[in-house]
Design an enzyme around this catalytic site. Structure first.
Site, PDB file in Angstrom:
ATOM      1  N   GLY A  46      -9.590 -15.610  14.057  1.00 52.69           N
ATOM      2  CA  GLY A  46      -8.302 -15.901  13.448  1.00 52.69           C
ATOM      3  C   GLY A  46      -8.213 -17.390  13.193  1.00 52.69           C
ATOM      4  O   GLY A  46      -9.012 -18.168  13.735  1.00 52.69           O
ATOM      5  N   CYS A  73     -15.343 -15.386  17.758  1.00 51.59           N
ATOM      6  CA  CYS A  73     -14.749 -16.634  17.248  1.00 51.59           C
ATOM      7  C   CYS A  73     -13.489 -16.983  18.050  1.00 51.59           C
ATOM      8  O   CYS A  73     -13.565 -17.251  19.240  1.00 51.59           O
ATOM      9  CB  CYS A  73     -14.474 -16.483  15.755  1.00 51.59           C
ATOM     10  SG  CYS A  73     -14.033 -18.022  14.955  1.00 51.59           S
ATOM     11  N   TYR A  74     -12.318 -16.908  17.420  1.00 54.74           N
ATOM     12  CA  TYR A  74     -11.072 -17.162  18.149  1.00 54.74           C
ATOM     13  C   TYR A  74     -10.971 -16.247  19.366  1.00 54.74           C
ATOM     14  O   TYR A  74     -10.463 -16.633  20.416  1.00 54.74           O
ATOM     15  CB  TYR A  74      -9.884 -16.943  17.212  1.00 54.74           C
ATOM     16  CG  TYR A  74      -8.534 -17.211  17.840  1.00 54.74           C
ATOM     17  CD1 TYR A  74      -8.013 -18.497  17.890  1.00 54.74           C
ATOM     18  CD2 TYR A  74      -7.787 -16.172  18.400  1.00 54.74           C
ATOM     19  CE1 TYR A  74      -6.775 -18.751  18.473  1.00 54.74           C
ATOM     20  CE2 TYR A  74      -6.556 -16.407  18.985  1.00 54.74           C
ATOM     21  CZ  TYR A  74      -6.049 -17.697  19.013  1.00 54.74           C
ATOM     22  OH  TYR A  74      -4.836 -17.937  19.591  1.00 54.74           O
ATOM     23  N   HIS A 161     -19.912 -15.123  13.485  1.00 54.24           N
ATOM     24  CA  HIS A 161     -19.315 -13.906  12.917  1.00 54.24           C
ATOM     25  C   HIS A 161     -20.356 -12.835  12.615  1.00 54.24           C
ATOM     26  O   HIS A 161     -21.020 -12.906  11.590  1.00 54.24           O
ATOM     27  CB  HIS A 161     -18.549 -14.265  11.637  1.00 54.24           C
ATOM     28  CG  HIS A 161     -17.307 -15.035  11.934  1.00 54.24           C
ATOM     29  ND1 HIS A 161     -16.090 -14.433  12.118  1.00 54.24           N
ATOM     30  CD2 HIS A 161     -17.108 -16.355  12.138  1.00 54.24           C
ATOM     31  CE1 HIS A 161     -15.181 -15.345  12.400  1.00 54.24           C
ATOM     32  NE2 HIS A 161     -15.771 -16.522  12.421  1.00 54.24           N
ATOM     33  N   GLU A 163     -19.794  -9.916  11.692  1.00 54.33           N
ATOM     34  CA  GLU A 163     -19.289  -8.973  10.685  1.00 54.33           C
ATOM     35  C   GLU A 163     -19.586  -9.414   9.259  1.00 54.33           C
ATOM     36  O   GLU A 163     -19.429  -8.619   8.332  1.00 54.33           O
ATOM     37  CB  GLU A 163     -17.776  -8.763  10.863  1.00 54.33           C
ATOM     38  CG  GLU A 163     -16.873  -9.919  10.427  1.00 54.33           C
ATOM     39  CD  GLU A 163     -16.706 -11.020  11.476  1.00 54.33           C
ATOM     40  OE1 GLU A 163     -17.510 -11.061  12.432  1.00 54.33           O
ATOM     41  OE2 GLU A 163     -15.802 -11.851  11.324  1.00 54.33           O
ATOM     42  N   SER A 215      -0.864   4.872 -11.038  1.00 59.60           N
ATOM     43  CA  SER A 215      -1.215   3.633 -11.727  1.00 59.60           C
ATOM     44  C   SER A 215      -2.610   3.753 -12.332  1.00 59.60           C
ATOM     45  O   SER A 215      -3.022   2.914 -13.122  1.00 59.60           O
ATOM     46  CB  SER A 215      -1.201   2.474 -10.730  1.00 59.60           C
ATOM     47  OG  SER A 215      -2.250   2.655  -9.795  1.00 59.60           O
ATOM     48  N   GLY A 216      -3.329   4.793 -11.933  1.00 62.50           N
ATOM     49  CA  GLY A 216      -4.725   4.897 -12.358  1.00 62.50           C
ATOM     50  C   GLY A 216      -5.651   4.214 -11.378  1.00 62.50           C
ATOM     51  O   GLY A 216      -6.859   4.304 -11.488  1.00 62.50           O
ATOM     52  N   GLY A 217      -5.086   3.492 -10.411  1.00 66.73           N
ATOM     53  CA  GLY A 217      -5.891   2.839  -9.383  1.00 66.73           C
ATOM     54  C   GLY A 217      -6.436   3.869  -8.400  1.00 66.73           C
ATOM     55  O   GLY A 217      -5.983   5.010  -8.357  1.00 66.73           O
ATOM     56  N   VAL A 218      -7.435   3.417  -7.628  1.00 70.83           N
ATOM     57  CA  VAL A 218      -8.122   4.320  -6.707  1.00 70.83           C
ATOM     58  C   VAL A 218      -7.159   4.929  -5.684  1.00 70.83           C
ATOM     59  O   VAL A 218      -7.121   6.150  -5.494  1.00 70.83           O
ATOM     60  CB  VAL A 218      -9.246   3.558  -5.951  1.00 70.83           C
ATOM     61  CG1 VAL A 218      -9.919   4.452  -4.929  1.00 70.83           C
ATOM     62  CG2 VAL A 218     -10.258   3.007  -6.932  1.00 70.83           C
ATOM     63  N   ASP A 219      -6.361   4.068  -5.045  1.00 71.06           N
ATOM     64  CA  ASP A 219      -5.564   4.543  -3.911  1.00 71.06           C
ATOM     65  C   ASP A 219      -4.527   5.584  -4.325  1.00 71.06           C
ATOM     66  O   ASP A 219      -4.429   6.651  -3.715  1.00 71.06           O
ATOM     67  CB  ASP A 219      -4.854   3.361  -3.221  1.00 71.06           C
ATOM     68  CG  ASP A 219      -5.834   2.282  -2.800  1.00 71.06           C
ATOM     69  OD1 ASP A 219      -7.026   2.614  -2.635  1.00 71.06           O
ATOM     70  OD2 ASP A 219      -5.422   1.122  -2.654  1.00 71.06           O
ATOM     71  N   SER A 220      -3.764   5.269  -5.362  1.00 63.98           N
ATOM     72  CA  SER A 220      -2.709   6.220  -5.716  1.00 63.98           C
ATOM     73  C   SER A 220      -3.305   7.516  -6.269  1.00 63.98           C
ATOM     74  O   SER A 220      -2.746   8.590  -6.072  1.00 63.98           O
ATOM     75  CB  SER A 220      -1.715   5.596  -6.702  1.00 63.98           C
ATOM     76  OG  SER A 220      -2.336   5.312  -7.925  1.00 63.98           O
ATOM     77  N   THR A 221      -4.466   7.415  -6.909  1.00 60.71           N
ATOM     78  CA  THR A 221      -5.083   8.631  -7.447  1.00 60.71           C
ATOM     79  C   THR A 221      -5.600   9.531  -6.328  1.00 60.71           C
ATOM     80  O   THR A 221      -5.391  10.751  -6.347  1.00 60.71           O
ATOM     81  CB  THR A 221      -6.238   8.286  -8.415  1.00 60.71           C
ATOM     82  OG1 THR A 221      -5.758   7.318  -9.345  1.00 60.71           O
ATOM     83  CG2 THR A 221      -6.714   9.498  -9.162  1.00 60.71           C
ATOM     84  N   LYS A 365     -10.258   0.907   2.273  1.00 60.36           N
ATOM     85  CA  LYS A 365     -10.599   1.152   0.873  1.00 60.36           C
ATOM     86  C   LYS A 365     -11.893   1.963   0.685  1.00 60.36           C
ATOM     87  O   LYS A 365     -11.930   2.920  -0.068  1.00 60.36           O
ATOM     88  CB  LYS A 365     -10.743  -0.203   0.168  1.00 60.36           C
ATOM     89  CG  LYS A 365     -10.777  -0.114  -1.331  1.00 60.36           C
ATOM     90  CD  LYS A 365      -9.376  -0.128  -1.858  1.00 60.36           C
ATOM     91  CE  LYS A 365      -9.301  -0.143  -3.348  1.00 60.36           C
ATOM     92  NZ  LYS A 365      -7.898  -0.265  -3.762  1.00 60.36           N
TER      93      LYS A 365
END
Ligand code: XMP
Length: 579
Positions: A46, A73-74, A161, A163, A215-221, A365
């Site tokens: 962080g 890290c933090y 890190h 990750e 919206s045509g976006g991935v999530d809402s579809t 995502k």
């Protein structure tokens, strides 16, 4: 995952899930006893300093649960701060970027990890002294205490890190913690959640119907298709607002995909003329956004009312994903860099009444994409880059001044303002233009901006129809002609970058129309391919020379285009979008 800093935390949790282990994000201050049944605890990195008042902390109890803990890290600094005997040294000079790590004690965390390797560092403070009964297990030149461990108590800390992809063996190390130390099993698979998600949708809907703004976006579809699967066509409805600000073929594509899925349960609301007339003559970015936001709200409200979706028979479906669900710990956002869409009163009401279903609220995502693929959505839809809500409007730059390029000390400054972000604040400044594109120029872009208060971006001219010093801005707003011009350029860029495989290598590729050029050729195109994790920060990415030349040639053939520029600026100091 204990959250000590929003985005850093999510990146680690995502990696852990990618490795087949379920992880969820909790506030760093979560009471120890609530974590006693976890296999392992990771404390994230962080941006704060353990000494700052109000900075994220943790319940010291977590170190005595017998549950393995890894501080990153933090997170490691917090361990050193909270466990007796440890000390964190306030840093004067940070260590950012690649460092050579030497493992000095091959404990279980460093199993199969190279004795000397390159790791990614990003810190200012560092551990000066490990806690009692901890040993130093790795060092770098700038950071003598780069890893600490109390192997017997299952407590481990690393300053670097694991990750990020730049850390060699980062995955090995995370795997050692998850499987070797914490004894996790590889049993997390988001696609196996689909049935549970569908059950949850039915439970939440309780006999009611679900309405979506698509919206045509991935999530809402994906969220919509899951509701469709769970409830059937009779109980879902999606409306898509065509603003006229979308990319070429976009609205047609959305129409086709949704009609195939949902048939009559899908409608397109044509609001193109409304948006265009409201945007006529508007120049200032925030004004454009405000108008688009308000217009969206008006259209959505109209759809809600005319379709009776506010009646008690309906609830609202949304594509909210995991990072948006979790409030990041302690990092209150100081300043709004750009205004976001206003919330529709009707939607606000539905949310307040709890008439909301968010099927993807526990997924990242990539997991949403996996789920989408499993339920049969086309790759073409799932693999696309993020596209901003206000669409091409924020890539169609406007100005109310006709001015000549400014020459200062042999450098050319283009007379058009664009948005940037410097020191957490929004800036609205000019653009420095170099007369030649080269990969070397990327490295010096930030420095040039630091030296010149007037600018927040650096572009390089790839090719143009007139010399840089003769460029002029033209009074321009958003109109049909310019939108069409931008749409054509964007389509050319998208086609060539997809066909060449370049599109896959980057995170997003905005194409910007700049009202800067010459007589009869009033606009220029700016190419802005970037790499990013979440859009919060971004790196400008150079393009293969052959592809760039081919793209430029096609773009210069578009009527009205004077030149092709390449944006060399990272975020910060520039933003991804120009606005
Ligand atoms: P900036 O320009 O702020 O963009 O660096 C960061 C990311 O956010 C996207 N973006 C938006 N997405 N609605 C969205 O859904 C918006 O109003 C919006 N504005 C910017 C941008 O495309 C980039 O990925």
């Amino acid at each position: 995952m204990l959250d000590a800093g929003g985005q850093y935390c999510h990146l680690i949790a995502r990696r852990v899930r990618e490795m087949g282990v379920y992880a969820d994000v909790q506030p760093s201050e979560t009471d120890g006893y609530k974590l006693a049944d976890r296999r392992g605890i990771i404390i994230s990195g962080g941006p704060a300093s353990v000494y700052e008042p109000g900075s994220p902390t943790a319940d010291p109890e977590i170190f005595s649960l017998g549950v393995p803990v890894l501080g990153i890290c933090y997170g490691m600094q917090l361990m050193a701060h909270l466990i007796p005997g440890g000390k964190v040294t306030k840093g004067v000079k940070g260590e950012y970027g690649l460092a050579t790590l030497k493992v000095t004690a091959q404990d279980r965390l460093f199993d199969n990890f190279q004795a000397v390797s390159e790791v990614w560092m990003s810190h200012r403070d560092r551990v000066g002294q490990p806690p009692e009964d901890f040993e130093i297990t790795a060092t770098t030149e700038a950071c003598p205490v780069a890893a600490i461990a109390n192997d017997w108590r299952n407590l481990f800390g690393i300053q670097f890190h694991p990750e990020v992809v730049h850390t060699q063996g980062g995955k090995i190390l995370l795997g050692n913690f998850l499987f070797g130390i914490a004894g996790c099993t590889q049993d997390w698979d988001p696609t196996r959640q689909i049935e549970d998600i569908e059950d949850e949708i039915r439970r939440t809907a309780r006999g009611r119907k679900v309405f979506f703004f698509a919206s045509g976006g991935v999530d809402s579809t994906v969220a919509f298709s899951l509701c469709l699967k769970a409830l059937g066509k009779e109980r879902v409805h999606a409306a898509y607002v065509d603003t006229g600000l979308m990319r070429e073929g976009e609205s047609e594509f959305v129409r086709e995909v949704f009609t195939r899925m949902a048939g009559d349960s899908f409608e397109v609301v044509d609001a193109r003329a409304e948006f265009l007339s409201k945007l006529a003559g508007v120049v200032e970015p925030e004004a454009k956004r405000k108008i688009i936001g308000e217009e969206f709200v008006a259209v959505q409200q109209r759809v809600l009312e005319s379709g009776h979706f506010l009646d008690s028979a309906w609830i609202l479906g949304q594509g909210t994903i995991y990072p948006d669900t979790i409030e990041s710990g302690g990092t209150a956002k100081a300043e709004v860099i750009k205004t976001h869409h206003n919330r529709v009163a009707g939607i606000q009401k539905l949310i307040e009444e709890g008439r909301l279903v968010e099927p993807l609220a526990q997924l990242y995502k990539d997991e949403v994409r996996q789920v989408g693929r499993t339920i049969g959505l086309p790759d073409e839809l799932l693999d696309r880059h993020p596209f901003p809500g206000p669409g091409l409007a924020i890539r169609c730059l406007c100005t109310n001044k006709a001015e000549a390029a400014i020459k200062v000390d042999g450098e050319v400054v283009l007379p058009v303002l664009s948005v940037g972000v410097q020191g957490d604040s929004r800036t609205y400044r000019l653009t420095l233009a170099l007369d030649q594109y080269s990969e070397a120029a990327f490295a010096t872009a930030t420095e040039s901006i630091n030296l010149n208060q007037e600018v927040n971006r650096v572009v390089a001219l790839v090719a143009g129809k007139l010399p840089l010093s003769e460029f002029r801005s033209t009074v321009s707003a958003i109109d049909q002609v310019r939108l069409e011009r931008l749409r054509r350029c964007d389509a050319i860029v998208r086609r060539l970058s997809t066909d060449s495989g370049f599109e896959e290598k980057i995170w997003q590729f905005p194409v910007v129309l700049l009202p800067c050029g010459g007589e009869g050729i009033p606009d220029s195109v700016v190419l802005r391919p970037i790499d990013s994790v979440d859009g919060m920060t971004a790196k400008a990415v150079p393009m293969p020379e052959v592809l760039l030349r081919q793209m430029t040639e096609e773009l210069l053939a578009v009527p009205g285009i004077a030149a092709v520029f390449f944006d060399l600026t990272n975020k910060p100091p520039a933003t991804i979008e120009w606005e």
